[in-house]
Motif scaffolding. Sequence first.
Motif, mmCIF file in Angstrom:
data_model
loop_
_atom_site.group_PDB
_atom_site.id
_atom_site.type_symbol
_atom_site.label_atom_id
_atom_site.label_comp_id
_atom_site.label_asym_id
_atom_site.label_seq_id
_atom_site.Cartn_x
_atom_site.Cartn_y
_atom_site.Cartn_z
ATOM 1 N N THR A 267 40.067 38.783 41.379
ATOM 2 C CA THR A 267 39.357 39.109 40.146
ATOM 3 C C THR A 267 37.852 39.165 40.399
ATOM 4 O OG1 THR A 267 41.105 38.141 38.792
ATOM 5 C CG2 THR A 267 38.935 38.336 37.766
ATOM 6 N N THR B 287 44.478 35.050 36.452
ATOM 7 C CA THR B 287 45.050 36.331 36.012
ATOM 8 C C THR B 287 46.505 36.119 35.592
ATOM 9 O OG1 THR B 287 43.574 37.483 37.498
ATOM 10 C CG2 THR B 287 45.478 38.724 36.692
ATOM 11 N N ASP C 43 44.154 42.539 36.088
ATOM 12 C CA ASP C 43 42.842 43.055 35.679
ATOM 13 C C ASP C 43 42.893 44.538 35.992
ATOM 14 O OD1 ASP C 43 41.508 40.359 35.400
ATOM 15 O OD2 ASP C 43 41.779 40.356 37.565
ATOM 16 N N THR D 108 44.131 44.233 39.807
ATOM 17 C CA THR D 108 44.429 43.013 40.561
ATOM 18 C C THR D 108 45.761 42.492 40.052
ATOM 19 O OG1 THR D 108 43.611 41.280 39.062
ATOM 20 C CG2 THR D 108 41.967 42.412 40.435
HETATM 21 MG MG LIG Z 1 42.688 36.946 39.211
#
Ligand SMILES: [Mg+2]
Lengths: 173, 192
Positions: free
Chosen positions: B26, B54, B58, B78
């Motif tokens: 990220t 996450t 993302d 991601t």
């Molecule tokens: Mg992440």
Amino acid sequence: MTDSGRVPEQRGVPEASLRTSVRDTVQREGARVGFLFDDSGMVSAAGGNPGDLEPTSFVSLSFAQFAAARDLAPEATGGELSRLAQVGGRCRFVLSSIFGGRTLALLFDDAPEALHDTRKGGSSGPGSYPDVMDVDRAAQALSEAGSRRVEGLGVNWSRDAEGEIDRIFKGED
Amino acid sequence: MSMINYASREINCKIVYYGTGLGGKTTNLEWVHSRVDPESRGKMISLATETDRTLFFDFLPVDLGSIRGFKTRFHLYTVPGQVYYNASRKLILKGVDGIIFVADSQAQRAEANIEAMHNLFENLESYGYDLETIPFAIQYNKRDLDNILSVEDLREQLNPAGVPDFEGVAIEGKGVFETLRAVSKLVVKTLN
Ligand SMILES: [Mg+2]
Ligand SMILES: Nc1nc2c(ncn2[C@@H]2O[C@H](COP(=O)(O)OP(=O)(O)OP(=O)(O)O)[C@@H](O)[C@H]2O)c(=O)[nH]1
């Protein structure tokens, strides 16, 4: 392709009819905007007018939402999920499974009062689901025609693309 | 994989940041988002937990503009690194055009890196994708920390095939664009 620097022009009829089917469905169902995306989250056709909506964001979130709900569905219902609808105060948003792992996302600007009035709206007035048969058929026809890329874009194209990559992804390292 | 839409004259390529939890995926994307000209990028979407882990992905779309009449766009994703989010990781890999593996250089993360690499191969295999043909690069991140492995050791553990690899300090942007450029160029080469 040979390296003439020219890129192929057309992909043929099935792709065009898929795009047309999406545009027609958006119009017929009275949606503000519609996006057809594939199972990698990429848009293959769009219709309507996004207005201030950011299409890529909208699609990536729709993609996530549908994927998450679909994975949840077998556990929750024992069945497969083919539709997902979300209704807000001023809009409604319906995701439908389309042939070949695609998803059609339709966004409607329904006034709040329309939500309770079943006489309003076309075949997809609130309470019923949009008819996506045409898109489904067109997607199937495209798959049967084989949707694989037949020609590349040529070394001139990729050389230019590399130049753009250098320009846009500069930044200190 | 890469989508070339000849009729609308658009090309969309998907690049995925993969790797162990907390490795810096990220952070890489945030750096790209903060440094790419706003004209060229869309909104960054992060589906994350309250603690910034996450959760789903993302996402950052970047426009390369029109190249020989084709509107070209990179979709950067991601995945969530935490082991139990494999369903999301697998889903994001669908249709991938290029992969950046972000390794955590800290010695105590060595096993986690290897596990993440195995997981990547497994998930690609489940789709019938072959990492030998997909553009791929590795970033050894967190080079600013103490107690890190040498690049030689990391290479031995994670890069037997000798794909392009880079050192990174993603929080300072070091190696971020270098890695992204390398994979992006490999991706556009596959289109010619
Ligand atoms: Mg992440
Ligand atoms: N010291 C140092 N810290 C870093 C570096 N890159 C990232 N971090 C930190 O490591 C932590 C995790 O970074 P993320 O980018 O969220 O990691 P991730 O790989 O996205 O993690 P998941 O979303 O759980 O998979 C954050 O606190 C970052 O600030 C680096 O190069 N050096």
